[in-house]
Design an enzyme around this catalytic site. Sequence first.
Site, PDB file in Angstrom:
ATOM      1  N   TYR A 102     -45.667  30.716 -56.574  1.00 56.23           N
ATOM      2  CA  TYR A 102     -44.890  30.096 -57.647  1.00 56.23           C
ATOM      3  C   TYR A 102     -45.396  30.603 -59.000  1.00 56.23           C
ATOM      4  O   TYR A 102     -44.607  30.875 -59.904  1.00 56.23           O
ATOM      5  CB  TYR A 102     -45.017  28.564 -57.587  1.00 56.23           C
ATOM      6  CG  TYR A 102     -44.409  27.960 -56.353  1.00 56.23           C
ATOM      7  CD1 TYR A 102     -43.047  27.681 -56.282  1.00 56.23           C
ATOM      8  CD2 TYR A 102     -45.198  27.654 -55.251  1.00 56.23           C
ATOM      9  CE1 TYR A 102     -42.484  27.121 -55.133  1.00 56.23           C
ATOM     10  CE2 TYR A 102     -44.649  27.092 -54.101  1.00 56.23           C
ATOM     11  CZ  TYR A 102     -43.293  26.833 -54.052  1.00 56.23           C
ATOM     12  OH  TYR A 102     -42.741  26.287 -52.924  1.00 56.23           O
ATOM     13  N   ASN A 130     -32.744  25.845 -54.109  1.00 61.34           N
ATOM     14  CA  ASN A 130     -32.022  27.043 -53.678  1.00 61.34           C
ATOM     15  C   ASN A 130     -30.936  26.627 -52.682  1.00 61.34           C
ATOM     16  O   ASN A 130     -31.251  26.088 -51.624  1.00 61.34           O
ATOM     17  CB  ASN A 130     -33.015  28.010 -53.030  1.00 61.34           C
ATOM     18  CG  ASN A 130     -32.347  29.162 -52.317  1.00 61.34           C
ATOM     19  OD1 ASN A 130     -31.200  29.511 -52.581  1.00 61.34           O
ATOM     20  ND2 ASN A 130     -33.060  29.759 -51.383  1.00 61.34           N
ATOM     21  N   CYS A 138     -36.441  31.608 -50.104  1.00 56.11           N
ATOM     22  CA  CYS A 138     -37.369  30.652 -50.704  1.00 56.11           C
ATOM     23  C   CYS A 138     -38.542  30.345 -49.776  1.00 56.11           C
ATOM     24  O   CYS A 138     -39.594  29.903 -50.244  1.00 56.11           O
ATOM     25  CB  CYS A 138     -36.641  29.377 -51.111  1.00 56.11           C
ATOM     26  SG  CYS A 138     -35.637  28.635 -49.822  1.00 56.11           S
ATOM     27  N   HIS A 139     -38.383  30.607 -48.481  1.00 55.16           N
ATOM     28  CA  HIS A 139     -39.485  30.377 -47.537  1.00 55.16           C
ATOM     29  C   HIS A 139     -40.647  31.344 -47.776  1.00 55.16           C
ATOM     30  O   HIS A 139     -41.746  31.109 -47.293  1.00 55.16           O
ATOM     31  CB  HIS A 139     -38.984  30.498 -46.088  1.00 55.16           C
ATOM     32  CG  HIS A 139     -38.448  31.840 -45.732  1.00 55.16           C
ATOM     33  ND1 HIS A 139     -37.153  32.227 -46.071  1.00 55.16           N
ATOM     34  CD2 HIS A 139     -39.010  32.886 -45.094  1.00 55.16           C
ATOM     35  CE1 HIS A 139     -36.965  33.465 -45.637  1.00 55.16           C
ATOM     36  NE2 HIS A 139     -38.071  33.884 -45.041  1.00 55.16           N
ATOM     37  N   GLU A 165     -41.158  37.057 -39.530  1.00 54.12           N
ATOM     38  CA  GLU A 165     -41.220  38.228 -40.398  1.00 54.12           C
ATOM     39  C   GLU A 165     -42.557  38.954 -40.291  1.00 54.12           C
ATOM     40  O   GLU A 165     -42.774  39.955 -40.964  1.00 54.12           O
ATOM     41  CB  GLU A 165     -40.960  37.815 -41.849  1.00 54.12           C
ATOM     42  CG  GLU A 165     -39.554  37.315 -42.086  1.00 54.12           C
ATOM     43  CD  GLU A 165     -39.284  37.006 -43.548  1.00 54.12           C
ATOM     44  OE1 GLU A 165     -40.020  37.506 -44.424  1.00 54.12           O
ATOM     45  OE2 GLU A 165     -38.318  36.270 -43.822  1.00 54.12           O
TER      46      GLU A 165
END
Length: 176
Positions: A102, A130, A138-139, A165
């Site tokens: 962030y 979002n 956003c994850h 991922e």
Amino acid sequence: MEYISHYTSPLGGIIIAGSRNAVTGLWFDGQKYCAAGLDPEHEECTEENILPVFQEVRRWLDRYFRGQEPGFLPPLDPKGTAFQKSVWDILLTIPYGTTMTYGQIASRIASEQGLPHMSAQAVGGAVGHNPISILIPCHRVIGSSGSLTGYAGGIERKIRLLEMEGVDVRKMSVPE
């Protein structure tokens, strides 16, 4: 006119919202802010009348949930403030399989806008709202200490998405 379609993922049901030309929302069933801003007069697409943009989203999601980087992005049209959109634009630059904090996003916005400082908490608010989960990733946003905080779809889903991922979440902490 806004339309919706449903998709079954390994992490639960997903609602896809959009116009004929672009995706306006994507939420896990029951997630925080699910269907926020969705036109109450929306129309549900059936398998027989599914919009091409929804077919494209499903193709993207199919690839993603098979553990592949999709390599394309359907057209997106998220509804939000100018600040929220600036945050979401940065989220779109976070590469598959990586994370950003962030604070890093706040610093980038401050730099782009010529400001001396930007609040990471304000960024967190925009990330949390979002409307197009997963596609606008956003994850992939974490706390500066490596905390897996703040995912409207739930921390367990955030962990699973990052693991799909290839992100090593064992080095990250889960808030109490």
